[in-house]
Motif scaffolding. Structure first.
Motif, PDB file in Angstrom:
ATOM      1  N   ASP B  55       0.814  -1.219   0.000  1.00  0.00           N
ATOM      2  CA  ASP B  55       0.000   0.000   0.000  1.00  0.00           C
ATOM      3  C   ASP B  55       0.847   1.267   0.000  1.00  0.00           C
ATOM      4  N   ILE B  56       1.951   1.240   0.767  1.00  0.00           N
ATOM      5  CA  ILE B  56       2.786   2.451   0.847  1.00  0.00           C
ATOM      6  C   ILE B  56       3.396   2.781  -0.513  1.00  0.00           C
ATOM      7  N   PRO B  57       4.022   1.801  -1.201  1.00  0.00           N
ATOM      8  CA  PRO B  57       4.527   2.118  -2.542  1.00  0.00           C
ATOM      9  C   PRO B  57       3.425   2.633  -3.479  1.00  0.00           C
ATOM     10  N   LEU B  58       2.249   2.038  -3.405  1.00  0.00           N
ATOM     11  CA  LEU B  58       1.162   2.499  -4.282  1.00  0.00           C
ATOM     12  C   LEU B  58       0.844   3.968  -3.994  1.00  0.00           C
ATOM     13  N   LEU B  59       0.655   4.296  -2.710  1.00  0.00           N
ATOM     14  CA  LEU B  59       0.279   5.664  -2.351  1.00  0.00           C
ATOM     15  C   LEU B  59       1.414   6.636  -2.654  1.00  0.00           C
ATOM     16  N   ASN B  60       2.659   6.226  -2.364  1.00  0.00           N
ATOM     17  CA  ASN B  60       3.804   7.080  -2.698  1.00  0.00           C
ATOM     18  C   ASN B  60       3.902   7.285  -4.207  1.00  0.00           C
ATOM     19  N   GLU B 133      -4.279  -3.673   9.299  1.00  0.00           N
ATOM     20  CA  GLU B 133      -3.786  -4.955   9.809  1.00  0.00           C
ATOM     21  C   GLU B 133      -2.501  -5.392   9.094  1.00  0.00           C
ATOM     22  N   HIS B 134      -1.517  -4.555   9.198  1.00  0.00           N
ATOM     23  CA  HIS B 134      -0.191  -4.812   8.641  1.00  0.00           C
ATOM     24  C   HIS B 134       0.849  -4.342   9.655  1.00  0.00           C
ATOM     25  N   VAL B 135       2.071  -4.849   9.541  1.00  0.00           N
ATOM     26  CA  VAL B 135       3.133  -4.338  10.437  1.00  0.00           C
ATOM     27  C   VAL B 135       3.350  -2.850  10.225  1.00  0.00           C
ATOM     28  N   CYS B 136       2.944  -2.370   9.025  1.00  0.00           N
ATOM     29  CA  CYS B 136       3.102  -0.946   8.731  1.00  0.00           C
ATOM     30  C   CYS B 136       1.742  -0.251   8.737  1.00  0.00           C
ATOM     31  N   GLY B 137       0.785  -0.769   9.533  1.00  0.00           N
ATOM     32  CA  GLY B 137      -0.575  -0.219   9.530  1.00  0.00           C
ATOM     33  C   GLY B 137      -0.614   1.276   9.804  1.00  0.00           C
ATOM     34  N   PRO B 389       8.027  -3.883   3.981  1.00  0.00           N
ATOM     35  CA  PRO B 389       7.395  -5.132   3.537  1.00  0.00           C
ATOM     36  C   PRO B 389       6.805  -5.910   4.711  1.00  0.00           C
ATOM     37  N   PRO B 390       5.842  -6.818   4.438  1.00  0.00           N
ATOM     38  CA  PRO B 390       5.255  -7.626   5.506  1.00  0.00           C
ATOM     39  C   PRO B 390       6.327  -8.435   6.232  1.00  0.00           C
ATOM     40  N   ALA B 391       6.015  -8.816   7.482  1.00  0.00           N
ATOM     41  CA  ALA B 391       7.004  -9.497   8.310  1.00  0.00           C
ATOM     42  C   ALA B 391       7.307 -10.896   7.801  1.00  0.00           C
ATOM     43  N   LYS B 501      -3.335  -9.612   7.661  1.00  0.00           N
ATOM     44  CA  LYS B 501      -3.540  -9.603   6.217  1.00  0.00           C
ATOM     45  C   LYS B 501      -2.442 -10.319   5.447  1.00  0.00           C
ATOM     46  N   VAL B 502      -1.334 -10.617   6.083  1.00  0.00           N
ATOM     47  CA  VAL B 502      -0.261 -11.306   5.372  1.00  0.00           C
ATOM     48  C   VAL B 502       0.446 -12.289   6.294  1.00  0.00           C
ATOM     49  N   CYS B 503       0.477 -13.559   5.898  1.00  0.00           N
ATOM     50  CA  CYS B 503       1.430 -14.493   6.481  1.00  0.00           C
ATOM     51  C   CYS B 503       1.655 -15.602   5.466  1.00  0.00           C
ATOM     52  N   ALA B 504       2.644 -16.457   5.723  1.00  0.00           N
ATOM     53  CA  ALA B 504       3.005 -17.506   4.764  1.00  0.00           C
ATOM     54  C   ALA B 504       2.444 -18.841   5.225  1.00  0.00           C
ATOM     55  N   VAL B 505       1.840 -19.552   4.305  1.00  0.00           N
ATOM     56  CA  VAL B 505       1.267 -20.863   4.638  1.00  0.00           C
ATOM     57  C   VAL B 505       1.579 -21.872   3.535  1.00  0.00           C
ATOM     58  N   LYS B 506       1.400 -23.152   3.885  1.00  0.00           N
ATOM     59  CA  LYS B 506       1.417 -24.184   2.845  1.00  0.00           C
ATOM     60  C   LYS B 506       0.077 -24.905   2.864  1.00  0.00           C
ATOM     61  N   ILE B 507      -0.283 -25.467   1.735  1.00  0.00           N
ATOM     62  CA  ILE B 507      -1.588 -26.111   1.598  1.00  0.00           C
ATOM     63  C   ILE B 507      -1.373 -27.551   1.151  1.00  0.00           C
ATOM     64  N   GLU B 508      -2.062 -28.464   1.806  1.00  0.00           N
ATOM     65  CA  GLU B 508      -1.985 -29.879   1.407  1.00  0.00           C
ATOM     66  C   GLU B 508      -3.382 -30.412   1.226  1.00  0.00           C
TER      67      GLU B 508
END
Lengths: 352, 510
Positions: B55-60, B133-137, B389-391, B501-508
């Motif tokens: 979002d920050i890059p977009l707004l900047n 809901e971001h580390v940079c909220g 960037p997200p954590a 709003k952001v985390c890393a997951v795997k799907i099985e």
């Protein structure tokens, strides 16, 4: 604002330029009957019940789609007008079930109200009648097309209030009906179950399923309140009979939302009566919850909190207040934490 | 013009969503920035499908173009703001090409939207948890404020920065001082004059230091420093991020009181559960997202026999601090007498229609929009903000990006108890892009296991291009699929809001 001057039923009336004749009459305290007209929806001019006589005009124009013009002379109750309205009502009744004794809408039905006003008991136009199946495939809305008068208010509510465009007219002539894309049940359609169509329906064609068989309309006590779900702050009426909520009805005097609501506000209230509601305090004993009296529960809470405050200090206590509770409850809870427990450790889910 | 960023309005705030759609159909321009093809994206003049967390890059990037093309409101910037040069320097490097690479938004859309937003007379920005809901909220929100100030789209009707508040009374709970750093009306607990005022009114000595925020409470509970908690009407086990951490914190407490409608997942950890009264069983007020204080009215008798304010009062009395309110109206009156922004509001004034605070006196009509002539601090302060960037981003082991939110039919964890709603929507359907679904060998209705570094859940799948490839999206409403087991432990350093709003997951496939 520019005003136009016209005469309605012998009264000199001033109305804002661009008003319809129906609006101008309304402003002058003259009520013109209408079934398809709704101030929150676009003008339609379909039911023709609002016809009036206007000097110099051929036939009887529908006042809801006729713009008030300077110098107009309008009559809203001439014999020709009354005759036309009676005929329209008779035509509607020719194909409308007369089960008013058990109809859910009785007491709040516009068709019944105008039939009463114009003394229309039955129709002289005998003919074929619809025999549609009733759509109650979903938990929220009962759709009985036999009672539909094709006023199109639900079509406009879906398109103009909700913006879903899920309803429209289908088929032709006698077979014309309002339905979903592909003529499916509400459940199989794109319906979002906001019930805004129900809130504008003038007859028993669209009804709240939750209210079925629970109360006659005139028995309901209506309590205006604010929705407990999202932060929009919609208002609606809780409909109460014998101390029990039986449904939610739109309240047009709601400054935020008018009559518009969503599925949660209109139909989600039944969590109040979930059989999982807690009604007595519980204390954990030997790993199990045991019901106890309020006195016992509060005595224990007070004793334990005092003990912990004294043993470990106020900083060992923390409280979560609630974004779902009232301002008054939140004020009291933070006051309890600060004034009684002696700490500022109070927060709520605004951040989580 | 309406610029939506990080708000799925038709589902999370349906009636506001209707109004946005109505406005768009009447001819207002609509811009939607969202990684998902949400309903309003279909109505939008421009849908900017940015990558989650950019979002920050977009707004900047938008501000870069607006400044380069001199489309900003020079008079507003000169008279009402300060620190413009720092903003100009920071956004200098956010060229359209660079921003497009970071966000995935085409360069021509960046130009079109920047020009449209800057040159429209009345433009409103709406955002909600997709921004916060971001580390940079906090920085996301300040970037939005930068954009609105740069173009003078603030302080007039039909403009402004409009956060759509989540819960029915999250605005009010903040206003009432259910926060660790402020008394009602955002009066700081560290201000000696404020504390003296409340000490006098409440007749006790009050603590001076700022208290704990929610994530700190659970950290300290896990560390054994917080020993007892009182939880009113919240279910953090389902709704807070990284819920296993919440569970272990609750389990370590010596004493937990939960005041609730239902025996929730959180209440199961309690030593004492006090039954709560619902909104229909009490008088009171809620304050909505536009700061409008509106009445809540008692329709039925409280099912547990007493209302929540009566319960709290009774507890205070037992702890040696008797209170003497006879009604919620009296509680409101006391609060208003201590809270300048509410002091002109009373129950009789809001009998028919609510009033928007600030409303300092009984003849004040309320305030429909803020910042008309000046900002709270005087001049608006531009913040020079760089991309954060997200954590936790997808990697080889956890290749999918999980984002979360609400669906139309449910509201957090209350609607699970609505028989009608639950009969139609009773389980989670994680949104998976068709490309990913093909690779995973799943179709709509398939069951999968979703795992992050913090836990795993089982869910059904809905195959849909609402989500872009590489992203899955889940709600957090269902106890059988407690999505927040997965979500990140990272928080915004200022607000302590979790990065839902952001985390890393795997799907099985299972």
């Amino acid at each position: 604002m520019d005003l136009v001057k016209l005469q309605i039923d012998g009264k000199e009336v001033e109305a804002p330029a661009g008003s319809t004749v129906l609006e101008a009459a309304e402003q002058a305290g003259i009520h013109i009957p209408r079934l398809c007209h709704d101030p929150e929806l676009s003008p339609w001019g379909g039911c023709r019940l609002c016809v009036v006589e206007i000097e110099g005009m051929r036939n009887l124009p529908a006042s809801c789609v006729t713009t008030a013009a300077p110098g107009m002379v309008v009559r809203t109750g001439t014999p020709a007008v009354i005759e036309a309205r009676r005929t329209i009502l008779e035509l509607l009744l020719a194909n409308h079930p007369l089960d008013c004794l058990t109809c859910e809408k009785t007491g709040d039905c516009k068709l019944a109200e105008y039939c009463y006003e114009y003394g229309v008991k039955e129709s002289s136009f005998a003919g074929e009648r619809h025999n549609y199946g009733i759509d109650d495939s979903n938990p929220f809305i009962v759709r009985d097309l036999n009672k539909c008068i094709l006023c199109g208010k639900c079509v406009r509510a879906c398109a103009e209030m909700t913006g879903k465009d899920n309803l429209d007219f289908a088929y032709r002539g006698f077979h014309a009906r309002v339905t979903t894309f592909g003529d499916t049940s509400y459940l199989e359609s794109d319906c979002v179950f906001c019930g805004n169509c129900v809130s504008v329906c003038p007859t028993g064609a669209l009804m709240e399923k939750q209210m079925k068989g629970k109360a006659r309309r005139w028995e309901l006590k209506r309590v205006k309140t604010t929705c407990p779900f999202c932060g929009t702050g919609c208002n609606f009426d809780l409909c109460v009979k014998d101390g029990k909520i039986v449904g939610v009805a739109s309240n047009p005097d709601s400054v935020v939302n008018g009559r518009a609501l969503c599925i949660k506000g209109r139909f989600g209230w039944d969590f109040v009566y979930s059989d999982k509601r807690l009604k007595t305090p519980l204390i954990r004993r030997n790993g199990k919850f045991v019901p106890v009296s309020w006195e016992e529960a509060l005595d224990l809470v007070a004793a334990r909190l005092k003990e912990i405050r004294e043993k470990y200090g106020p900083g060992s206590f923390a409280a979560l207040s609630s974004a779902r509770c009232t301002n008054e409850e939140n004020y009291l809870l933070q006051k309890f934490v600060r004034a009684v427990m002696g700490t500022n450790n109070v927060d709520h889910c605004a951040r989580t | 013009m309406l610029f939506l960023i990080g708000t799925n309005t038709t589902e999370a705030h349906p009636v506001i969503g209707y109004k946005i759609r109505q406005a768009a159909r009447r001819g207002a321009k609509l811009i939607v920035a969202d990684p998902r093809r949400i309903e309003l994206a279909e109505e939008a003049d421009y849908w900017l499908r940015l990558r989650p967390g950019t979002d920050i890059p977009l707004l900047n990037g938008l501000m870069h173009i607006i400044i380069k093309e001199e489309l900003y409101d020079k008079a507003f910037v000169a008279e009402r703001t300060e620190n413009f040069e720092a903003l100009r320097e920071t956004v200098e490097k956010y060229t359209p090409g660079y921003v497009s690479r970071l966000t995935g938004v085409p360069v021509e859309d960046l130009y079109a939207v920047a020009r449209l937003y800057a040159t429209t007379d009345k433009a409103m920005i709406f955002y909600t948890l997709g921004i916060t809901e971001h580390v940079c909220g906090t920085n996301n929100v300040m970037s939005i404020a930068n954009l609105a100030m740069l173009t003078g789209h603030i302080g007039r009707p039909g403009t402004g920065v409009n956060p759509l508040r989540g819960q029915n009374n999250v605005q009010g709970a903040c206003d009432m001082g259910a926060l660790p750093n402020v008394y009602p009306g955002y009066q700081r607990v560290t201000d000696p004059a404020v504390r003296a005022k409340f000490q006098e009114a409440w007749g006790v000595s009050l603590p001076a230091g700022v208290g704990l925020m929610i994530p700190e409470m659970f950290d300290k509970a896990n560390a054994g420093e917080v020993k007892a908690m009182y939880i009113l009407g919240e279910n953090p086990v389902l709704t807070d991020p990284n819920s296993n951490h919440i569970r272990s914190g609750l389990a370590r407490l010596e004493f937990l009181v939960v005041q609730e409608l239902f025996l929730t997942e959180t209440a199961e950890y309690a030593d004492v559960v006090l039954p709560a009264a619902s909104f229909a069983e009490t008088d009171g007020t809620f304050t909505n997202t536009e700061r409008r204080v509106q009445r809540v009215r008692k329709a039925i008798e409280p099912l547990p026999g007493r209302t929540n304010w009566q319960t709290i009062m009774a507890l205070c009395a037992k702890m040696g601090y008797p209170m003497h309110y006879r009604s919620p109206e009296e509680i409101f009156a006391e609060m208003a007498s201590l809270t300048p922004s509410y002091s002109g509001i009373n129950y009789s004034r809001i009998e028919k229609e609510g009033i928007q605070w600030p409303c300092p006196t009984c003849d004040h009509p309320g305030t429909p929009y803020l910042h008309a002539r000046s900002f709270t601090r005087g001049k608006g302060l531009f913040q020079a903000i760089d991309h954060i960037p997200p954590a936790e981003m997808p990697d080889r082991e956890y290749p999918f990006l999980l984002s979360t939110g609400r669906v139309l039919s449910h509201y957090n964890v209350t609607t699970l108890y609505s028989a009608g709603i639950q009969s139609l929507w009773s389980e989670e359907h994680a949104e998976v892009n068709p490309d990913d679904a093909a690779r995973l060998g799943v179709e709509t209705g398939s069951k999968v296991k979703v795992a992050s570094r913090r836990g795993k859940v089982v869910t059904r799948v809905q195959v849909t291009d609402r989500v872009p490839p590489g992203v899955i999206w889940m709600s957090f409403h269902y106890r059988e699929t407690p999505t927040n087991v997965l979500t990140s432990h990272a928080v915004d350093p200022v607000s302590k809001t979790g990065e839902y709003k952001v985390c890393a997951v795997k799907i099985e496939k299972i």
